[in-house]
Design a protein around this motif. Structure first.
Motif, PDB file in Angstrom:
ATOM      1  N   GLU A  94       0.826  -1.211   0.000  1.00 43.84           N
ATOM      2  CA  GLU A  94       0.000   0.000   0.000  1.00 43.84           C
ATOM      3  C   GLU A  94       0.858   1.257   0.000  1.00 43.84           C
ATOM      4  O   GLU A  94       0.560   2.233  -0.708  1.00 43.84           O
ATOM      5  N   MET A  95       1.932   1.254   0.781  1.00 44.72           N
ATOM      6  CA  MET A  95       2.818   2.412   0.818  1.00 44.72           C
ATOM      7  C   MET A  95       3.469   2.633  -0.543  1.00 44.72           C
ATOM      8  O   MET A  95       3.608   3.778  -1.004  1.00 44.72           O
ATOM      9  N   ALA A  96       3.852   1.553  -1.189  1.00 44.35           N
ATOM     10  CA  ALA A  96       4.451   1.670  -2.517  1.00 44.35           C
ATOM     11  C   ALA A  96       3.441   2.225  -3.516  1.00 44.35           C
ATOM     12  O   ALA A  96       3.775   3.093  -4.338  1.00 44.35           O
ATOM     13  N   GLN A  97       2.194   1.751  -3.457  1.00 46.56           N
ATOM     14  CA  GLN A  97       1.172   2.226  -4.394  1.00 46.56           C
ATOM     15  C   GLN A  97       0.910   3.711  -4.229  1.00 46.56           C
ATOM     16  O   GLN A  97       0.877   4.470  -5.203  1.00 46.56           O
ATOM     17  N   GLN A  98       0.750   4.150  -2.994  1.00 43.09           N
ATOM     18  CA  GLN A  98       0.405   5.543  -2.772  1.00 43.09           C
ATOM     19  C   GLN A  98       1.565   6.471  -3.114  1.00 43.09           C
ATOM     20  O   GLN A  98       1.367   7.530  -3.710  1.00 43.09           O
ATOM     21  N   SER A  99       2.772   6.082  -2.745  1.00 43.98           N
ATOM     22  CA  SER A  99       3.916   6.922  -3.083  1.00 43.98           C
ATOM     23  C   SER A  99       4.150   6.946  -4.589  1.00 43.98           C
ATOM     24  O   SER A  99       4.512   7.979  -5.167  1.00 43.98           O
ATOM     25  N   ARG A 100       3.903   5.830  -5.271  1.00 45.63           N
ATOM     26  CA  ARG A 100       4.044   5.781  -6.729  1.00 45.63           C
ATOM     27  C   ARG A 100       3.018   6.705  -7.395  1.00 45.63           C
ATOM     28  O   ARG A 100       3.349   7.453  -8.322  1.00 45.63           O
ATOM     29  N   ASP A 101       1.777   6.662  -6.903  1.00 50.53           N
ATOM     30  CA  ASP A 101       0.728   7.505  -7.497  1.00 50.53           C
ATOM     31  C   ASP A 101       1.015   8.991  -7.314  1.00 50.53           C
ATOM     32  O   ASP A 101       0.632   9.817  -8.151  1.00 50.53           O
ATOM     33  N   ALA A 102       1.677   9.354  -6.226  1.00 50.83           N
ATOM     34  CA  ALA A 102       1.965  10.763  -5.959  1.00 50.83           C
ATOM     35  C   ALA A 102       3.035  11.318  -6.893  1.00 50.83           C
ATOM     36  O   ALA A 102       3.186  12.536  -6.991  1.00 50.83           O
ATOM     37  N   THR A 103       3.783  10.456  -7.564  1.00 49.29           N
ATOM     38  CA  THR A 103       4.903  10.854  -8.435  1.00 49.29           C
ATOM     39  C   THR A 103       5.736  11.959  -7.776  1.00 49.29           C
ATOM     40  O   THR A 103       5.821  13.083  -8.274  1.00 49.29           O
ATOM     41  N   PRO A 104       6.367  11.643  -6.650  1.00 43.50           N
ATOM     42  CA  PRO A 104       7.063  12.679  -5.885  1.00 43.50           C
ATOM     43  C   PRO A 104       8.408  13.065  -6.481  1.00 43.50           C
ATOM     44  O   PRO A 104       9.040  12.302  -7.224  1.00 43.50           O
ATOM     45  N   ALA A 105       8.849  14.269  -6.114  1.00 47.88           N
ATOM     46  CA  ALA A 105      10.200  14.705  -6.446  1.00 47.88           C
ATOM     47  C   ALA A 105      11.181  14.248  -5.378  1.00 47.88           C
ATOM     48  O   ALA A 105      12.390  14.191  -5.622  1.00 47.88           O
ATOM     49  N   MET A 106      10.656  13.929  -4.197  1.00 49.93           N
ATOM     50  CA  MET A 106      11.520  13.561  -3.074  1.00 49.93           C
ATOM     51  C   MET A 106      10.708  12.798  -2.040  1.00 49.93           C
ATOM     52  O   MET A 106       9.501  13.022  -1.913  1.00 49.93           O
ATOM     53  N   ALA A 119      10.821  -1.413   3.445  1.00 46.12           N
ATOM     54  CA  ALA A 119       9.993  -2.571   3.100  1.00 46.12           C
ATOM     55  C   ALA A 119       9.169  -2.292   1.848  1.00 46.12           C
ATOM     56  O   ALA A 119       8.912  -3.202   1.047  1.00 46.12           O
ATOM     57  N   ALA A 120       8.756  -1.041   1.670  1.00 49.55           N
ATOM     58  CA  ALA A 120       7.984  -0.678   0.472  1.00 49.55           C
ATOM     59  C   ALA A 120       8.877  -0.591  -0.756  1.00 49.55           C
ATOM     60  O   ALA A 120       8.474  -0.960  -1.859  1.00 49.55           O
ATOM     61  N   TRP A 121      10.106  -0.081  -0.569  1.00 50.00           N
ATOM     62  CA  TRP A 121      11.041   0.113  -1.680  1.00 50.00           C
ATOM     63  C   TRP A 121      12.408  -0.436  -1.268  1.00 50.00           C
ATOM     64  O   TRP A 121      13.300   0.322  -0.904  1.00 50.00           O
ATOM     65  N   PRO A 122      12.592  -1.760  -1.323  1.00 50.35           N
ATOM     66  CA  PRO A 122      13.862  -2.356  -0.867  1.00 50.35           C
ATOM     67  C   PRO A 122      15.082  -1.806  -1.583  1.00 50.35           C
ATOM     68  O   PRO A 122      16.162  -1.698  -0.990  1.00 50.35           O
ATOM     69  N   GLU A 123      14.937  -1.447  -2.853  1.00 48.38           N
ATOM     70  CA  GLU A 123      16.054  -0.904  -3.636  1.00 48.38           C
ATOM     71  C   GLU A 123      15.965   0.602  -3.793  1.00 48.38           C
ATOM     72  O   GLU A 123      16.689   1.193  -4.591  1.00 48.38           O
ATOM     73  N   GLY A 124      15.066   1.219  -3.031  1.00 50.07           N
ATOM     74  CA  GLY A 124      14.853   2.650  -3.184  1.00 50.07           C
ATOM     75  C   GLY A 124      13.821   2.920  -4.260  1.00 50.07           C
ATOM     76  O   GLY A 124      13.671   2.142  -5.207  1.00 50.07           O
ATOM     77  N   MET A 125      13.096   4.013  -4.153  1.00 47.52           N
ATOM     78  CA  MET A 125      12.095   4.365  -5.151  1.00 47.52           C
ATOM     79  C   MET A 125      12.794   4.885  -6.399  1.00 47.52           C
ATOM     80  O   MET A 125      13.531   5.881  -6.338  1.00 47.52           O
ATOM     81  N   PRO A 126      12.606   4.243  -7.542  1.00 43.70           N
ATOM     82  CA  PRO A 126      13.349   4.624  -8.753  1.00 43.70           C
ATOM     83  C   PRO A 126      13.182   6.093  -9.112  1.00 43.70           C
ATOM     84  O   PRO A 126      12.073   6.604  -9.226  1.00 43.70           O
ATOM     85  N   GLY A 127      14.304   6.773  -9.258  1.00 40.43           N
ATOM     86  CA  GLY A 127      14.299   8.157  -9.688  1.00 40.43           C
ATOM     87  C   GLY A 127      13.905   9.162  -8.628  1.00 40.43           C
ATOM     88  O   GLY A 127      13.806  10.360  -8.922  1.00 40.43           O
ATOM     89  N   VAL A 128      13.659   8.696  -7.389  1.00 36.65           N
ATOM     90  CA  VAL A 128      13.217   9.597  -6.321  1.00 36.65           C
ATOM     91  C   VAL A 128      14.237   9.565  -5.182  1.00 36.65           C
ATOM     92  O   VAL A 128      14.388   8.529  -4.525  1.00 36.65           O
ATOM     93  N   PRO A 129      14.935  10.666  -4.945  1.00 38.12           N
ATOM     94  CA  PRO A 129      15.888  10.671  -3.831  1.00 38.12           C
ATOM     95  C   PRO A 129      15.170  10.586  -2.493  1.00 38.12           C
ATOM     96  O   PRO A 129      14.116  11.193  -2.298  1.00 38.12           O
ATOM     97  N   THR A 130      15.747   9.823  -1.585  1.00 37.41           N
ATOM     98  CA  THR A 130      15.210   9.692  -0.232  1.00 37.41           C
ATOM     99  C   THR A 130      16.185  10.329   0.740  1.00 37.41           C
ATOM    100  O   THR A 130      17.373  10.017   0.728  1.00 37.41           O
TER     101      THR A 130
END
Length: 488
Positions: A94-106, A119-130
């Motif tokens: 669910e966390m991955a879905q919602q963060s993906r839908d938001a198309t965040p810059a960060m 746990a939502a993004w084991p390899e980090g969210m692609p293209g989104v700095p954390t």
């Protein structure tokens, strides 16, 4: 707060002068002033700007109740960006879905919440700095002293979307409700006017700041020049100790939190005498216990949702027991039929809301902007009736919005049904709510299995628990031998 303060930055700037040395936030016992809060917002905006966040960008936030959440909201407002706080009780999917839908810059992640994001993004969210909340190479610490803040041009405007709260799951997919600065400040003014909030009021911040009620009440107290007393997590003993220590005047809870606080107060002997306002959806027995322990407190009922920036109806339960309150001016509510026409007083229909707190719309993943129908009356999906005096009586939900309210959290049956149907043994699934003394409503399900398939109740509950937030897990699953028949 007056109508001349249309944005969150206007509100904070006013407080920095008018209430400079008074506490704006008491975070886990540490007070921070209104002037420091304003400086912190500017510094946070400068840090985000240096990392490339600008007008229209979304910033996902994974954090608990701490002062930095309010600082981050002010910082994105300064830049004309949008904050997307995620529910910490979500499953990784669910966390991955919602963060993906938001198309965040960060993505900004509190250290304590880092395992959830990982746990939502084991390899980090692609293209989104954390970045780590408060890290030296990320957003600056919330309070770093009263020095001069780096100059960053203000890009905020009343009509710009500043907050996205995920809600209203449709066909198993949560949608983001987008709120503008003007809608949040209007809601803060309305709540403050009804409760006569002032500089001496202090709110017990145990409701999560990723919920509309939590963030809405925080802003209502700040708009009044008051104080938000934030606790990192709900603990009944810590909550009643905070009420006594900081002379808290306003409390709002989800069931069964208030009952647990009353138990803790009676056990410890802590005084709750400073309280003058309590709000929630509590059974009559809990309300009676509160009145017996704190005769001077008023228990308020409310009606609201994320789409209307928090509460649009408030009312003292002593005046109309069982009611959800009356519309808070200038917001308006009406009851309408399926065609959108108002019905007579006393007749049941769909609750609709019009006014300055109604959201910009649901986030459209394709266009990356909010969308809603042109009709100024927002259809809430809830059923109710109005009596002759304008009091709202909640009666249920419409067919297009089947919802279970469990401990203050929204559970959409279709979302749980969709997951159950993914189990290889399940042919049909039906999820529904049942009254629950502790949680208000509890999630239950009935499933029909495929011919020859075998699955136990524990199997199906565990299957849901692996994919959805814990509060969406059915407490009971009835396994039926025949196909399900639903009423139409």
């Amino acid at each position: 707060m007056t109508s001349t303060l249309p944005t969150l930055i206007d509100l904070l700037a006013h407080n920095a002068v008018a209430h400079a040395d008074r506490p704006a936030v008491i975070d886990d016992g540490a007070p921070q002033s209104h002037s420091l809060l304003y400086v912190a917002v500017q510094r946070q905006a400068a840090a985000l700007s240096a990392l490339g966040v600008g007008q229209g960008d979304r910033v996902v936030l994974v954090a608990g109740n701490r002062a930095e959440v309010l600082v981050m909201l002010g910082a994105v407002a300064w830049l004309g960006a949008m904050l997307v706080p995620l529910n910490l009780r979500l499953s990784p999917a669910e966390m991955a879905q919602q963060s993906r839908d938001a198309t965040p810059a960060m993505a900004v992640v509190d250290a304590a919440c880092a395992p959830l994001w990982q746990a939502a993004w084991p390899e980090g969210m692609p293209g989104v700095p954390t970045v780590r909340l408060g890290a030296a190479n990320g957003p600056s610490p919330a309070y770093a002293g009263p020095g001069t803040a780096p100059p960053v041009a203000r890009q905020d405007a009343p009509e710009l979307g500043v907050l996205m709260l995920f809600t209203a799951a449709v066909e198993g997919h949560a949608r983001g409700a987008v709120l503008a600065q003007s809608q949040l400040t209007a809601s803060a003014r309305q709540i403050g006017a009804v409760w006569s909030l002032g500089v001496n009021d202090r709110w017990l911040g145990v409701l999560p700041l990723f919920h509309a009620a939590g963030i809405g009440l925080s802003l209502a107290l700040l708009a009044a020049g008051g104080t938000c007393v934030l606790l990192p997590r709900f603990d009944p003993a810590a909550a009643v100790a905070a009420v006594e220590q900081h002379q808290v005047t306003v409390s709002a809870t989800f069931a069964p939190m208030l009952g647990a606080m009353l138990d803790a107060a009676q056990t410890s002997g802590a005084s709750l005498a400073s309280l003058r306002i309590c709000m929630g959806l509590e059974p009559p027995a809990t309300q009676a216990r509160l009145t017996a322990l704190c005769p001077g407190v008023g228990f308020w009922s409310a009606y609201g949702q994320a789409e209307v920036s928090s509460m649009v109806c408030l009312g003292l339960q002593s005046e109309r027991p069982g009611s959800a309150g009356r519309a808070v001016p200038p917001s308006q509510i009406r009851i309408q039929d399926a065609t959108g026409q108002p019905v007579a007083d006393g007749a049941e229909g769909e609750i609709a809301v019009r006014g300055p707190t109604v959201f910009l719309g649901y986030w459209d993943v394709e266009t990356r902007r909010p969308f809603k129908p042109a009709d100024p009356w927002h259809r809430t999906g809830d059923l109710g009736r109005l009596d002759a005096d304008g009091w709202l009586w909640f009666t249920g939900r419409t067919a297009h919005k089947q919802l279970i309210k469990s401990g203050g959290e929204n559970v959409y049956p279709a979302e749980v049904e969709q997951v159950l149907l993914e189990h290889p043994a399940v042919a049909e699934a039906f999820v529904f709510g049942q009254a629950d003394e502790k949680w208000g409503e509890a999630v239950h399900a009935a499933c029909a299995l495929k011919p020859g398939a075998i699955a136990t109740e524990a199997d199906l509950i565990g299957f849901v628990a692996q994919r959805l937030a814990r509060f969406k897990r059915p407490q009971q699953v009835r396994i039926l031998p025949a196909p399900l028949t639903r009423a139409t």
